[in-house]
Design a protein around this motif. Structure first.
Motif, short mmCIF file in Angstrom:
data_model
loop_
_atom_site.label_atom_id
_atom_site.label_comp_id
_atom_site.label_asym_id
_atom_site.label_seq_id
_atom_site.Cartn_x
_atom_site.Cartn_y
_atom_site.Cartn_z
N THR A 187 0.86 -1.17 0.00
CA THR A 187 0.00 0.00 0.00
C THR A 187 0.90 1.23 0.00
N ILE A 188 0.32 2.40 -0.18
CA ILE A 188 1.07 3.65 -0.15
C ILE A 188 0.46 4.56 0.91
N LEU A 189 1.32 5.11 1.77
CA LEU A 189 0.89 6.00 2.83
C LEU A 189 1.21 7.45 2.44
N SER A 190 0.31 8.35 2.78
CA SER A 190 0.62 9.77 2.72
C SER A 190 0.83 10.25 4.15
N HIS A 191 1.66 11.30 4.32
CA HIS A 191 2.02 11.75 5.67
C HIS A 191 2.54 13.17 5.60
N ASN A 192 2.86 13.72 6.75
CA ASN A 192 3.43 15.07 6.79
C ASN A 192 4.76 15.11 6.04
N ALA A 193 5.07 16.26 5.45
CA ALA A 193 6.29 16.41 4.67
C ALA A 193 7.52 16.45 5.57
N PHE A 194 8.59 15.77 5.12
CA PHE A 194 9.90 15.84 5.77
C PHE A 194 10.93 15.28 4.79
N LEU A 249 6.81 8.44 10.57
CA LEU A 249 5.85 9.14 9.72
C LEU A 249 4.75 9.73 10.58
N LYS A 250 4.40 10.97 10.32
CA LYS A 250 3.39 11.66 11.12
C LYS A 250 2.13 11.92 10.29
N ASN A 251 0.99 11.81 10.98
CA ASN A 251 -0.31 12.06 10.34
C ASN A 251 -0.52 11.14 9.13
N VAL A 252 -0.38 9.85 9.37
CA VAL A 252 -0.44 8.85 8.31
C VAL A 252 -1.86 8.65 7.80
N LYS A 253 -1.97 8.56 6.46
CA LYS A 253 -3.23 8.20 5.82
C LYS A 253 -2.94 7.18 4.72
N PHE A 254 -3.88 6.26 4.52
CA PHE A 254 -3.72 5.25 3.48
C PHE A 254 -4.26 5.83 2.17
N SER A 255 -3.34 6.10 1.24
CA SER A 255 -3.76 6.76 0.00
C SER A 255 -4.10 5.77 -1.11
N THR A 256 -3.81 4.48 -0.91
CA THR A 256 -4.22 3.45 -1.87
C THR A 256 -4.78 2.26 -1.10
#
Length: 382
Positions: A187-194, A249-256
């Motif tokens: 899967t691919i996670l989206s998260h805060n930028a760093f 990873l901060k503020n993780v969301k499942f983008s797929t």
């Protein structure tokens, strides 16, 4: 003299990159891609070594390729302790040497770039939505039949993967196979930028969890998990992924969505038949923890392109048994050693105490790190 013809069967990543690479030769190529829409729905990501990225770059696939890939220069390995905390046991940092551990790219993005390139190459003819019904001898050449069309070729390259009915029909019983009794969850996670340039691999009690950066705000997850874990409970799996990634990873969301694939070892004993050559996953399938599957295919491709180029320049038949035997003799021993070595390493690292001790020893030796990086980057050379 009439140009020799190559038929490449398979619209997956292997088929596309093979067509682009061999288009540099003085020959004609028919690329059978089936239904292209089915190939562009996966959340898979591809790991490419620095040496192989240079190989892709020389193909001049697309000016956007550098923008789509994500460079990672640090690798860290962790082990899970009894209290579910993680302990770092290994670090490979190539920032100082200005070398990349690997480049990550989304499967869908690189395939779209390759299709754009292929559409611009006059020597490649794309044949869509056609399934091969038979391959048979026709005089000195090989005929491929799809629907009611029959075309003759000097060489047929099958890039359809090891589960393809065509591969099983042609090469049935010609392989070494073993099930790892594991599945890969991707899967691919989206998260805060760093600054997201660290590849992380976590050895857990129930598998290996890899965090593979693909941008400053996205990370690919590949979790090889034992089959006795209930994979149908996605809420449980997502909870575990959040738990193990929360320190990085901060503020993780499942983008797929989550995808599942059974994990097996496959080593083909025979690479070719009369004017038919298998390629890519049809030849070798490995456990994903080393990220070497596509890299092995690219090394095979560099070898094949070199051999075919030499034969065409000499006016020789590129589909002859001598040519296919030469490729097999060069590629097969390296792939065999790499595949079995990967399998041995995977099984050895399954034992927690031995794994931790071995990796910690390696972590203290820069010489050992250099050797490991060189093998991962360029493969075995003999």
């Amino acid at each position: 003299m009439e140009k020799q013809k190559i038929c490449i069967i398979g619209g997956n990543l292997t088929g596309l990159v093979t067509a682009i690479c061999l288009s540099k030769l003085n020959c004609k190529i028919d690329l059978l891609i089936g239904n292209p829409q089915k190939k562009l729905k996966s959340n898979r990501t591809i790991a490419v070594s620095e040496d192989n990225f240079d190989f892709l770059h020389r193909m001049n696939i697309n000016q956007s390729l550098k923008k789509e890939v994500w460079a990672c220069s640090i690798m860290k390995l962790y082990t899970e302790l009894k209290n579910e905390k993680l302990s770092e046991i290994f670090e490979l940092n190539n920032d100082i040497k200005q070398k990349k551990i690997l480049y990550m790219v989304e499967n869908l993005k690189i395939m779209k770039l390759m299709m754009r390139k292929i559409n611009q190459i006059k020597s490649i003819s794309i044949i869509k939505n056609k399934n091969v019904s038979s391959i048979f001898n026709s005089g000195l050449l090989k005929s491929v039949k799809f629907n009611n069309n029959i075309f003759k070729y000097n060489l047929v390259i099958v890039c359809t993967g090891y589960n393809s009915p065509l591969v099983k029909k042609l090469f049935n019983g010609q392989s070494i196979e073993n099930s790892y009794k594991e599945s890969a969850i991707t899967t691919i996670l989206s998260h805060n930028a760093f600054k997201n340039n660290v590849v992380r691999q976590i050895f857990l009690e129930n598998g290996i969890l890899a965090l593979l950066p693909i941008s400053n705000v996205k990370t690919s997850i590949v979790w090889s998990i034992k089959n006795n874990i209930k994979k149908n409970n996605e809420l449980f799996l997502k909870k575990k992924i959040r738990f193990y990634t929360k320190n990085y990873l901060k503020n993780v969301k499942f983008s797929t969505r989550m995808e599942y694939k059974d994990l097996n070892l496959l080593i083909l004993n025979k690479y070719y038949l009369d004017r038919i050559l298998l390629f890519g996953d049809a030849l070798h399938v490995m456990h994903p923890f080393l990220g070497q599957g596509f890299n092995m295919t690219l090394r095979d491709l560099a070898c094949l392109e070199k051999i075919l180029s030499q034969k065409i320049n000499l006016g020789l038949d590129i589909g002859s048994l001598d040519v296919l035997s030469e490729f097999s003799s060069e590629a097969k021993p390296r792939n065999f050693v790499f595949s079995l070595g990967s399998d041995f390493l995977k099984n050895s690292l399954s034992y927690k105490n031995a794994r931790n001790d071995i990796i910690k020893i390696l972590n203290k030796s820069n010489f050992a790190k250099d050797i490991l990086f060189d093998i991962a980057d360029k493969g075995f050379r003999f």
